[in-house]
Write a protein that holds these residues in place. Structure first.
Motif, short mmCIF file in Angstrom:
data_model
loop_
_atom_site.label_atom_id
_atom_site.label_comp_id
_atom_site.label_asym_id
_atom_site.label_seq_id
_atom_site.Cartn_x
_atom_site.Cartn_y
_atom_site.Cartn_z
N ASP A 1 -0.88 8.83 -10.82
CA ASP A 1 -1.54 9.97 -11.48
C ASP A 1 -2.23 9.52 -12.77
N ARG A 2 -1.53 8.65 -13.51
CA ARG A 2 -2.08 8.16 -14.78
C ARG A 2 -3.37 7.36 -14.53
N ILE A 3 -3.33 6.49 -13.49
CA ILE A 3 -4.50 5.68 -13.14
C ILE A 3 -5.67 6.58 -12.75
N ILE A 4 -5.37 7.59 -11.92
CA ILE A 4 -6.41 8.53 -11.48
C ILE A 4 -7.01 9.25 -12.67
N GLU A 5 -6.15 9.65 -13.61
CA GLU A 5 -6.60 10.37 -14.80
C GLU A 5 -7.61 9.53 -15.60
N VAL A 6 -7.26 8.24 -15.80
CA VAL A 6 -8.14 7.38 -16.60
C VAL A 6 -9.49 7.18 -15.89
N PHE A 7 -9.44 6.87 -14.59
CA PHE A 7 -10.70 6.58 -13.89
C PHE A 7 -11.56 7.83 -13.71
N THR A 8 -10.93 8.98 -13.43
CA THR A 8 -11.75 10.18 -13.27
C THR A 8 -12.43 10.54 -14.60
N SER A 9 -11.74 10.22 -15.71
CA SER A 9 -12.37 10.50 -17.01
C SER A 9 -13.58 9.59 -17.24
N MET A 10 -13.66 8.48 -16.49
CA MET A 10 -14.81 7.59 -16.61
C MET A 10 -15.84 7.85 -15.51
N GLY A 11 -15.69 8.96 -14.80
CA GLY A 11 -16.70 9.36 -13.84
C GLY A 11 -16.46 8.90 -12.41
N PHE A 12 -15.26 8.36 -12.12
CA PHE A 12 -14.95 7.93 -10.75
C PHE A 12 -14.40 9.11 -9.95
N THR A 13 -14.78 9.20 -8.66
CA THR A 13 -14.17 10.19 -7.78
C THR A 13 -12.97 9.55 -7.09
N VAL A 14 -12.08 10.37 -6.54
CA VAL A 14 -10.91 9.87 -5.83
C VAL A 14 -11.13 10.11 -4.34
N ASN A 15 -11.06 9.05 -3.53
CA ASN A 15 -11.27 9.18 -2.10
C ASN A 15 -10.09 8.62 -1.33
N GLU A 16 -9.82 9.22 -0.18
CA GLU A 16 -8.69 8.77 0.63
C GLU A 16 -9.14 8.46 2.05
N GLY A 17 -8.31 7.68 2.75
CA GLY A 17 -8.64 7.34 4.13
C GLY A 17 -7.36 7.11 4.90
N PRO A 18 -7.49 6.86 6.21
CA PRO A 18 -6.30 6.70 7.07
C PRO A 18 -5.53 5.41 6.79
N GLU A 19 -4.20 5.46 6.97
CA GLU A 19 -3.38 4.26 6.80
C GLU A 19 -3.40 3.41 8.07
N VAL A 20 -3.61 4.06 9.23
CA VAL A 20 -3.82 3.30 10.46
C VAL A 20 -5.33 3.12 10.59
N GLU A 21 -5.76 1.87 10.51
CA GLU A 21 -7.19 1.58 10.49
C GLU A 21 -7.60 0.77 11.72
N THR A 22 -8.90 0.66 11.92
CA THR A 22 -9.40 -0.26 12.93
C THR A 22 -9.65 -1.60 12.25
N GLU A 23 -9.65 -2.65 13.05
CA GLU A 23 -9.95 -3.98 12.51
C GLU A 23 -11.36 -3.99 11.93
N TYR A 24 -12.22 -3.15 12.48
CA TYR A 24 -13.58 -3.10 11.96
C TYR A 24 -13.59 -2.71 10.49
N TYR A 25 -12.95 -1.56 10.17
CA TYR A 25 -12.97 -1.10 8.78
C TYR A 25 -12.15 -1.99 7.85
N ASN A 26 -11.03 -2.52 8.40
CA ASN A 26 -10.15 -3.30 7.54
C ASN A 26 -10.69 -4.70 7.26
N PHE A 27 -11.42 -5.28 8.25
CA PHE A 27 -11.87 -6.67 8.10
C PHE A 27 -13.37 -6.86 8.29
#
Ligand SMILES: [Zn+2]
Length: 334
Positions: free
Chosen positions: A110-136
């Motif tokens: 939460d603290r990390i998110i707070e600092v980066f969002t204050s610098m204009g970064f958005t928070v994005n999420e994705g799946p934990e089970v990935e394809t080899e394409y996206y991961n590598f």
């Protein structure tokens, strides 16, 4: 007859007076006011009276019953009040409410998110089970790269795997959004590692990415320096060491001045005065091309930080496994 009523009234008053607890009180009720109590018996005697005397007798018994009930309820109330006054000790501490709390890793995230969002970064999420394409593949990690081995990564089937970092979220985000963009992707990642004091097969990372016109290594350095200073204090220093990552070029490992000895040298930093924090670099043009962003027009930088590593430094925890054992004696300290 009146004499009989008076006797009953007196006997009842004495018994009531003598009753000092709820058990005794219940016995009094049972004996005089109960369904087979003495008052009821008195009513039963009415039949034996001559008809003309019955109304007066009935009234007298009813009046008596009213008096007895009133006395009984008054006594019951006073007993109840005195019992609860004794039972409440106002000097005792109140019952302890076990409220839930945020896990230390969630607090650091939460603290990390707070600092980066204050610098204009958005928070994005994705799946934990990935394809080899996206991961590598999309991250310019060729098939021969050691990170792709079974001994390092956890594969499922059909080209699926547990993501080894949160960088795939960067690819997914760039496929949907055009530059300029600034994003972080916090989340769990998985490696085929044996647990020890500094390794866990599951851990948490935050990856950051910025893509835009004319972004340089200097902005990467400025962003990370501001981030670490807000986390560890304004006198924190940063240094880069050249490194290689498939998805950034040039790449660098990031060190911060030791948060314990402020650079003087101690056990935690192995007398070097520096702590390794993570990787960073300028986004490799091949990665931008993969998501149809023109590397001639745009540049970008990226970085990855370990959340456990930061929590261990912030809280002085020396074993990563403590975060995952869910021992309440440990968790309640945060
Ligand atoms: Zn140190």
């Amino acid at each position: 007859m009146q004499e009989q009523l008076d006797q009953l009234r007196t006997a009842f008053a004495e018994a009531l007076e003598a009753a000092t607890d709820t058990g005794a009180l219940a016995a009094v009720h049972h004996r005089w006011l109960g369904a087979k109590g003495e008052l009821r018996t008195l009513f039963g005697q009415m039949k034996q009276l001559p008809a003309e005397q019955r109304p007066a007798f009935g009234q007298a018994v009813n009046a008596l019953r009213g008096d007895l009930e009133q006395a009984f309820f008054a006594k019951q109330e006073s007993l109840r009040a005195s019992v609860s006054a004794d039972a409440i000790d106002l000097s005792r501490p109140g019952p302890r409410l076990h409220t839930g709390g945020l896990h230390p890793l969630a607090q650091v995230q939460d603290r990390i998110i707070e600092v980066f969002t204050s610098m204009g970064f958005t928070v994005n999420e994705g799946p934990e089970v990935e394809t080899e394409y996206y991961n590598f593949d999309a991250l310019n990690t060729p098939f021969w790269h050691p990170a792709r081995r079974d001994s390092d990564s956890l594969y499922i089937e059909d080209g699926h795997m547990l993501r080894t970092e949160t960088s795939p979220v960067q690819i997914r985000t760039m496929q949907k959004r055009r530059p300029p963009l600034r994003m972080i992707a916090p989340g769990r990642v998985y490696r085929n590692d044996k647990p020890d004091a500094t390794h866990s097969p599951m851990f948490m990372q935050v990856e950051g990415l910025a893509v835009g016109h004319g972004l340089t290594f200097a902005e990467l350095k400025g962003t990370l320096l501001e981030f670490y200073r807000r986390l560890f204090g304004r006198d924190t220093k940063l240094r880069f060491r050249p490194h290689f990552f498939p998805f950034t070029e040039p790449s660098a490992e990031v060190d911060v001045s030791c948060v314990f000895c402020r650079g003087a040298g101690c056990r935690v930093c192995k007398q070097s005065g520096w702590l390794e924090m993570g990787g960073s670099g300028m986004v490799d043009p091949e990665v931008l091309k993969e998501v149809a962003i023109d590397p001639e027009e745009y540049t970008g930088y990226a970085f990855g930080l370990g959340i456990e590593r930061m929590a261990m430094l912030l809280y002085g925890v020396d074993d990563i496994r403590l975060f995952y054992e869910n021992d309440l004696r440990f968790l309640r300290q945060f």
